[in-house]
Scaffold this motif. Structure first.
Motif, short mmCIF file in Angstrom:
data_model
loop_
_atom_site.label_atom_id
_atom_site.label_comp_id
_atom_site.label_asym_id
_atom_site.label_seq_id
_atom_site.Cartn_x
_atom_site.Cartn_y
_atom_site.Cartn_z
N GLY A 73 3.98 -2.40 13.01
CA GLY A 73 3.76 -3.55 12.39
C GLY A 73 3.20 -4.54 13.56
O GLY A 73 3.44 -3.95 15.26
N LYS A 124 7.86 3.93 7.56
CA LYS A 124 6.95 4.77 6.37
C LYS A 124 8.23 4.55 5.66
O LYS A 124 7.34 3.90 3.93
CB LYS A 124 6.57 5.97 6.47
N ASP A 167 -0.08 1.30 14.24
CA ASP A 167 0.27 0.60 13.03
C ASP A 167 1.33 0.52 12.07
O ASP A 167 1.31 -0.10 11.56
CB ASP A 167 -1.30 0.57 12.35
N ILE A 168 1.90 1.92 11.85
CA ILE A 168 2.83 1.57 11.40
C ILE A 168 4.34 0.68 11.20
O ILE A 168 5.14 1.10 10.56
CB ILE A 168 3.60 3.12 10.99
N ASP A 176 -1.43 4.57 18.04
CA ASP A 176 -1.36 5.34 16.63
C ASP A 176 -0.37 4.62 16.62
O ASP A 176 1.29 5.35 15.74
CB ASP A 176 -1.38 6.91 16.70
N ARG A 180 8.44 7.39 13.53
CA ARG A 180 7.37 7.04 12.21
C ARG A 180 7.87 7.81 11.00
O ARG A 180 7.42 6.66 9.93
CB ARG A 180 5.92 8.22 12.85
#
Length: 340
Positions: free
Chosen positions: A51, A23, A48-49, A46, A19
């Motif tokens: 894609g 980011k 989403d980061i 969790d 993650r």
């Protein structure tokens, strides 16, 4: 540069590290494809980061009651399925494969002649200076066969050797408060046994996260929660102690926040046994090898510890990866340790 990032999904620590990298890649406008293996697709959360990402079965081990079950792990091992996964992952279009101890992408890259760089905690065990509490040569051989690479950069709490990076820890120390509750994350342990131990200490409050939970529950002095990254980090910042297995990423976050640690290494898992020893040598944790009320009682009276300032921004590592010159990783590692 087109990049594939393969992440071992059996433990949340690998995903936590990914993650932070994801980011930074996103902030720099770098497109990266992510793939995960080692757990059921429905068990990821969790995400989403990353894609759109893909998942494979991969290879993993079976645990019960805080121990690696060797024979059940062997029975679960499906080499034919693994070979199909490796063949199904088309890596022809990628310039670089970054690998966090993920076997499908590592072997697909090796068989296709692609550059594979292993950036993981497990890669630190290539260095003979990193403590290993069992047959070190066999375990190093296992690591190299499990996820082969052209270059291995380990991640650890101390700069044992020239190719070891410090962890990148994103928790916000500015939001840290000190409440009286203890945070408990023991995903490999039996939940009923955890609660039986904690309820012996009625004067203490415990917030427990466990993968067996699907909704919140309150039993005496224990608040039990399903896994949720946002809520977990909030409680981590505000607790005054952490009880956990001896995984790498959560311990790194606790060290960064200056939280005292009680660690129970997963029995039969050489990485966690080594981590526990290093934490004790650093005077940053207490070990319990079973769910032991006497060890817990003593730990509850211990004072807090001074925090360790690990870097939060992996940009120097990502810039080094994008530059494409992988001949002298020691200079990169030295640069990052100056920030600790």
């Amino acid at each position: 540069m087109k990049i594939l990032y393969g992440v071992q999904g059996t433990g949340n620590g690998h995903i936590t590290r990914a993650r932070a990298m994801a980011k930074c890649f996103h902030e720099q406008g770098v497109s990266v494809d992510y793939m995960f293996s080692g757990r059921e697709p429905s068990q990821y959360f969790d995400m989403d980061i990353f894609g759109p990402y893909c998942t494979f079965r991969g290879l993993s081990f079976v645990t019960e009651d805080g121990k690696v079950q060797v024979f059940k792990s062997a029975r679960k091992l499906n080499l034919l399925s693994f070979i199909k996964d490796v063949r199904a992952l088309n890596v022809d279009s990628y310039d670089l494969i970054i690998n966090d101890f993920e076997p499908v992408s590592a072997w697909a890259g090796k068989l296709s002649g692609k550059q594979v760089i292993n950036i993981s905690h497990q890669a630190a065990f290539y260095d003979p200076l990193v403590p290993m509490l069992s047959v070190a040569s066999l375990h190093r051989r296992f690591i190299s066969l499990f996820a082969p690479s052209d270059l291995a950069l380990g991640v650890h709490w101390l700069p044992f050797g020239g190719r070891i990076l410090p962890p990148f820890v994103e928790v916000n120390c500015d939001n840290k408060q000190s409440h009286s509750f203890k945070l408990v994350y023991l995903p490999f342990e039996n939940l009923d046994e955890i609660i039986s131990l904690l309820t012996l200490f009625s004067d203490e409050d415990f917030i427990v996260y466990h993968p067996d939970m699907t909704e919140k529950k309150h039993i005496e002095n224990c608040h039990i929660n399903p896994l949720n990254r946002v809520n977990f980090i909030h409680d981590l910042q505000n607790c005054n102690g952490v009880i956990c297995n001896a995984g790498f990423e959560l311990s790194s976050e606790a060290l960064t926040l200056g939280k005292k640690l009680l660690v129970k290494p997963l029995q039969g898992q050489f990485e966690q046994l080594s981590n526990a020893k290093v934490l004790v040598d650093m005077q940053r944790a207490t070990i319990m090898h079973s769910l032991n009320e006497f060890t817990l009682d003593n730990w509850l009276t211990e004072q807090g510890v001074e925090k360790v300032n690990f870097p939060s921004d992996p940009a120097p590592l990502i810039n080094w990866l994008l530059a494409g010159n992988y001949q002298e990783p020691e200079q990169l590692c030295e640069q990052l340790w100056l920030r600790v």
